[in-house]
Write a protein that holds these residues in place. Structure first.
Motif, PDB file in Angstrom:
ATOM      1  N   ARG A  40       0.803  -1.223   0.000  1.00  0.00           N
ATOM      2  CA  ARG A  40       0.000   0.000   0.000  1.00  0.00           C
ATOM      3  C   ARG A  40       0.833   1.268   0.000  1.00  0.00           C
ATOM      4  N   ASN A  41       2.051   1.229   0.530  1.00  0.00           N
ATOM      5  CA  ASN A  41       2.859   2.445   0.619  1.00  0.00           C
ATOM      6  C   ASN A  41       3.973   2.513  -0.427  1.00  0.00           C
ATOM      7  N   PHE A  42       3.945   1.623  -1.421  1.00  0.00           N
ATOM      8  CA  PHE A  42       4.916   1.714  -2.504  1.00  0.00           C
ATOM      9  C   PHE A  42       4.699   3.014  -3.279  1.00  0.00           C
ATOM     10  N   ARG A  43       5.794   3.597  -3.780  1.00  0.00           N
ATOM     11  CA  ARG A  43       5.669   4.790  -4.617  1.00  0.00           C
ATOM     12  C   ARG A  43       4.949   4.458  -5.918  1.00  0.00           C
ATOM     13  N   ASP A  44       5.253   3.296  -6.491  1.00  0.00           N
ATOM     14  CA  ASP A  44       4.586   2.813  -7.700  1.00  0.00           C
ATOM     15  C   ASP A  44       3.992   1.444  -7.373  1.00  0.00           C
ATOM     16  N   PRO A  45       2.753   1.409  -6.862  1.00  0.00           N
ATOM     17  CA  PRO A  45       2.194   0.155  -6.346  1.00  0.00           C
ATOM     18  C   PRO A  45       1.380  -0.632  -7.365  1.00  0.00           C
TER      19      PRO A  45
END
Length: 203
Positions: free
Chosen positions: A20-25
């Protein structure tokens, strides 16, 4: 209708927390979909495969889910927001409800498309989280696609259609599906493509 998902009992809770907190999820895949049957029917082609695709996406619960702050919510159905080309080379958005039977959907969709052209707006007046974002590149039979996304990332599903190719007497449409990986995995993307092909077969 929209409701909150109980993440404490959700089998994908660990994946949700991880991605959920990936920059590019986003997870994205492009598949050639056989639309020969739609061409044989002779109905307006874009609206025909749009109707099949949105009904297929709505058949996969994970694709109807959205991240809302610290919550995950699920819509009972999502609407299509697709790009409509304008004479000046730009485009506008048109929102459609694809739950209608196709015989009812077609005149409704054609009227809404003309209304959207007259308004020529990049706002659609709908609940943005309830939308599937749809675009088409009919000039390019692409095999992959990269899409612009906002910062912070939203969790809307994106469906993109490319240029049709002919192979061994079959009409193949490249369809790209992009989803937030905190909400959907490869199995859910696969279910979308299977459901789309099923709806085309029943058309």
């Amino acid at each position: 209708m929209v409701w909150q998902i109980d993440l404490s009992n959700d089998p994908r809770r660990a994946q949700f927390d991880y991605f959920r907190n990936f920059r590019d999820p986003y997870v994205s895949v492009t598949v050639p979909v056989d639309i020969t049957r739609l061409r044989e029917r002779g109905t307006p082609l874009f609206l025909s495969y749009l109707w099949c695709a949105i009904r297929a996406a709505n058949a996969v619960p994970e694709l109807r889910r959205r991240i809302d702050g610290d919550r995950v919510v699920e819509y009972d159905r999502c609407l299509s927001s697709h790009t409509v080309a304008l004479p000046n080379g730009s485009y506008c958005y048109c929102t459609l409800d694809c739950e209608k039977p196709f015989d009812e959907f077609l005149p409704y969709a054609q009227a809404e498309t003309e209304r959207a052209k007259r308004a020529a707006s990049l706002t659609d007046g709908a609940d943005a989280a309830q939308l599937f974002f749809v675009t088409a590149l009919p000039w390019l039979p692409f095999s992959s696609l990269s899409l612009p996304v906002p910062e912070p990332p939203d969790s809307n599903v994106r469906i993109s259609f490319g240029g049709i190719t002919e192979q061994n007497g079959r009409s193949l449409l490249p369809v790209n599906l992009t989803a937030h990986h905190a909400l959907a995995d490869g199995i859910h993307l696969s279910r979308f493509f299977a459901a789309m092909q099923e709806r085309i077969a029943e058309f």
